[in-house]
Design a protein around this motif. Structure first.
Motif, PDB file in Angstrom:
ATOM      1  N   SER A 187      46.967  38.136  -3.347  1.00 22.60           N
ATOM      2  CA  SER A 187      47.784  39.068  -3.393  1.00 22.60           C
ATOM      3  C   SER A 187      48.716  38.503  -4.258  1.00 22.60           C
ATOM      4  CB  SER A 187      48.262  39.422  -1.952  1.00 22.60           C
ATOM      5  OG  SER A 187      48.840  38.009  -1.338  1.00 22.60           O
ATOM      6  N   HIS A 224      45.483  40.780   4.490  1.00 19.58           N
ATOM      7  CA  HIS A 224      44.548  41.488   3.429  1.00 19.58           C
ATOM      8  C   HIS A 224      43.841  42.518   4.071  1.00 19.58           C
ATOM      9  CE1 HIS A 224      45.020  38.267   0.607  1.00 19.58           C
ATOM     10  NE2 HIS A 224      45.294  37.552   1.703  1.00 19.58           N
ATOM     11  N   TYR A 225      43.293  43.556   2.979  1.00 24.41           N
ATOM     12  CA  TYR A 225      42.478  44.666   3.355  1.00 24.41           C
ATOM     13  C   TYR A 225      40.967  44.538   3.011  1.00 24.41           C
ATOM     14  CZ  TYR A 225      46.517  47.800   4.013  1.00 24.41           C
ATOM     15  OH  TYR A 225      47.685  48.200   4.417  1.00 24.41           O
ATOM     16  N   ARG A 377      50.261  54.357   1.162  1.00 29.61           N
ATOM     17  CA  ARG A 377      50.337  52.843   0.292  1.00 29.61           C
ATOM     18  C   ARG A 377      50.003  51.699   1.239  1.00 29.61           C
ATOM     19  NH1 ARG A 377      56.668  52.274  -1.095  1.00 29.61           N
ATOM     20  NH2 ARG A 377      56.530  53.529   0.930  1.00 29.61           N
ATOM     21  N   THR A 378      49.981  50.473   0.732  1.00 24.33           N
ATOM     22  CA  THR A 378      49.658  49.306   1.698  1.00 24.33           C
ATOM     23  C   THR A 378      50.961  49.063   2.594  1.00 24.33           C
ATOM     24  OG1 THR A 378      51.011  47.748   0.188  1.00 24.33           O
ATOM     25  CG2 THR A 378      48.464  48.352  -0.135  1.00 24.33           C
ATOM     26  N   SER A 380      52.528  46.356   3.200  1.00 25.65           N
ATOM     27  CA  SER A 380      53.688  45.825   2.617  1.00 25.65           C
ATOM     28  C   SER A 380      54.506  46.614   1.737  1.00 25.65           C
ATOM     29  CB  SER A 380      52.990  44.446   1.939  1.00 25.65           C
ATOM     30  OG  SER A 380      52.258  44.916   0.916  1.00 25.65           O
ATOM     31  N   GLU A 381      53.960  47.509   0.986  1.00 26.16           N
ATOM     32  CA  GLU A 381      54.950  48.599   0.272  1.00 26.16           C
ATOM     33  C   GLU A 381      55.482  49.495   1.380  1.00 26.16           C
ATOM     34  OE1 GLU A 381      52.668  50.050  -3.680  1.00 26.16           O
ATOM     35  OE2 GLU A 381      50.975  50.259  -1.974  1.00 26.16           O
ATOM     36  N   TYR A 394      47.088  53.789   5.530  1.00 26.61           N
ATOM     37  CA  TYR A 394      46.529  53.307   3.936  1.00 26.61           C
ATOM     38  C   TYR A 394      45.415  53.994   3.706  1.00 26.61           C
ATOM     39  CZ  TYR A 394      44.053  50.004   1.047  1.00 26.61           C
ATOM     40  OH  TYR A 394      43.677  49.600  -0.118  1.00 26.61           O
TER      41      TYR A 394
END
Length: 455
Positions: A187, A224-225, A377-378, A380-381, A394
């Protein structure tokens, strides 16, 4: 003596070819192998060795077709029971002309991860470079979340691999990882694709965590995805894909054939821009803009369904097929000749998705309008900043969480710039949602217009 890097856009995969004395080795080849064959012809060498740094999760590796074309041998770790190739162990050495390749077992990202030190035997037994696979990247280290029931163990293995095997190779050793920025295998990778062990030791943020406990704790708590297609890639890369070679050129279909194929179960993948798709699309289509196919096809497209393409122009067909085949989708059966314009002229039904300006969203928020703003969005975003009324889901999780959405309420899809939003909007329409619109520009536009943002 030479070393060439080959980059596969979309999946940000880096493979390498190096040679000396009329021989060459390929490290982690991609599935479309023509680039290696052409390079071998230009360099006047025979490809004799193929090395896999680990069983890759994010693309179909091209070792088997490359072996078939060249008669070379495949080498990888013995920690996984591959159905092909030969296993290697710590300290094994291979000579490629004046080059010597030395195997280092560097588990952590996976149990079968190896790194390969490169030695120029004309000068020294010290390595000049090292192929690190997914163990050590430029600006980051490999993810360790594939074994959740052994999270601390694998994070500890990666620590040992990096600090006790890779860093001791020497600060001047050149780093050759298997992925660059944009890969799902890390990432925080740097956008540059050149570095040394010494530079990473000093500036890689993760390598500043020199205490093993701190390093392990950091890795265990990373997010993580994991796309569902990873499991298919692991299967293909352990036992071999059903089709070794890349798919042959796909057929050009007229409107009638395309419509009948869709009625018979063909998934229509529309790779045009968000703006073009929103203006007119074939009902039931899945929109994934061309350069986003590598990131999202594996989340949303099943492997047992034939695929028909709608593209901006014929040149995009080849790129779409390459993106799909690298992910193991070998069932692209055709593309719509003359594109969506031909569909329009045929008199067949088409659909549209209303586009919502960011200024309109701002007004709705101020007026407390009742609608669903779906932010795809993710996480974290989203946590860095989102509109206060946003519901987060997501994009990759949309198939499993879609029942959480109210089908009777207007849904506006939203992301960073509008590209993921159109994918989400199309997926909702595919699944029977009637009241769907997307926000072109999304957060980028909202930031310019001063929309209220919370975190």
């Amino acid at each position: 003596m030479f070393l060439e890097k080959i980059k596969s856009e979309g999946i940000a995969h880096l493979s390498y070819m190096l040679g000396s004395g009329g021989q060459a080795a390929v490290i982690d080849p991609r599935r479309d192998i023509d680039v290696y064959l052409q390079m071998a012809r230009e360099k006047g060498v025979n490809i004799t060795h193929i090395f896999e740094t680990h069983r890759n999760e994010d693309y179909v590796i091209g070792s088997l077709p490359l072996m078939d074309k060249t008669g070379s041998q495949i080498y990888h770790s013995g920690a996984t029971k591959f159905s092909y190739g030969q296993s290697v162990s710590e300290g094994n050495e291979f000579e490629i002309g004046d080059l010597k390749l030395k195997i280092l077992e560097t588990p952590g990202h996976t149990f079968d991860s190896i790194s390969i030190a490169v030695i120029d035997s004309n000068f020294s037994d010290d390595p000049v470079g090292v192929f690190t696979g997914d163990a050590l990247f430029i600006g980051d280290v490999g993810r360790t979340d594939f074994f959740p029931d052994r999270a601390e163990e694998v994070a500890g293995l990666l620590y040992e691999s990096i600090f006790n095997k890779l860093l001791p190779l020497g600060d001047d050793v050149i780093l050759y990882p298997a992925h660059g920025a944009g890969s799902v295998c890390g990432s925080g990778m740097a956008s540059r694709e050149f570095s040394t062990i010494g530079y990473e030791r000093k500036h890689n943020p993760v390598l500043q965590k020199t205490d093993k406990g701190e390093f392990v704790n950091y890795k265990v708590n990373e997010h993580h995805y994991q796309p569902p297609y990873f499991k298919k890639m692991e299967e293909y890369n352990q036992f071999g894909p059903p089709e070794k070679d890349m798919q042959k050129p796909v057929k050009r279909m007229n409107v009638s054939t395309f419509e009948k194929s869709q009625d018979s179960g063909m998934l229509v993948l529309d790779a045009r821009s968000p703006e073009a798709f929103a203006g007119c699309f074939i009902p039931g289509s899945l929109a994934i803009p061309l350069n986003m196919i590598p990131a999202y096809a594996g989340w949303l497209i099943p492997y047992d369904q034939p695929i028909g393409l709608v593209v901006e122009n014929k040149a995009d067909v080849g790129q779409a097929v390459r993106h799909l085949c690298r992910l193991g989708y070998d069932n692209v059966v055709g593309y719509l000749g003359q594109g969506i314009h031909q569909w329009e002229k045929s008199g067949l039904i088409y659909d549209m998705i209303p586009a919502v300006h960011a200024q309109e969203l701002k007004k709705r928020i101020e007026n407390q309008t009742d609608f669903t703003l779906l932010d795809v969005r993710t996480v974290s975003e989203f946590e860095k900043g989102h509109l206060p009324i946003a519901q987060h889901m997501y994009l990759g999780y949309l198939p499993r969480q879609i029942d959480q959405l109210d089908r009777n309420k207007l849904i506006t899809t939203f992301c960073g710039s509008g590209r993921r939003a159109i994918i989400a909007a199309s997926y909702l329409k595919m699944n029977g949602f009637r009241f769907v619109e997307d926000c072109l520009g999304s957060m980028a536009a909202c930031s310019k217009l001063g929309c209220p943002v919370t975190s």
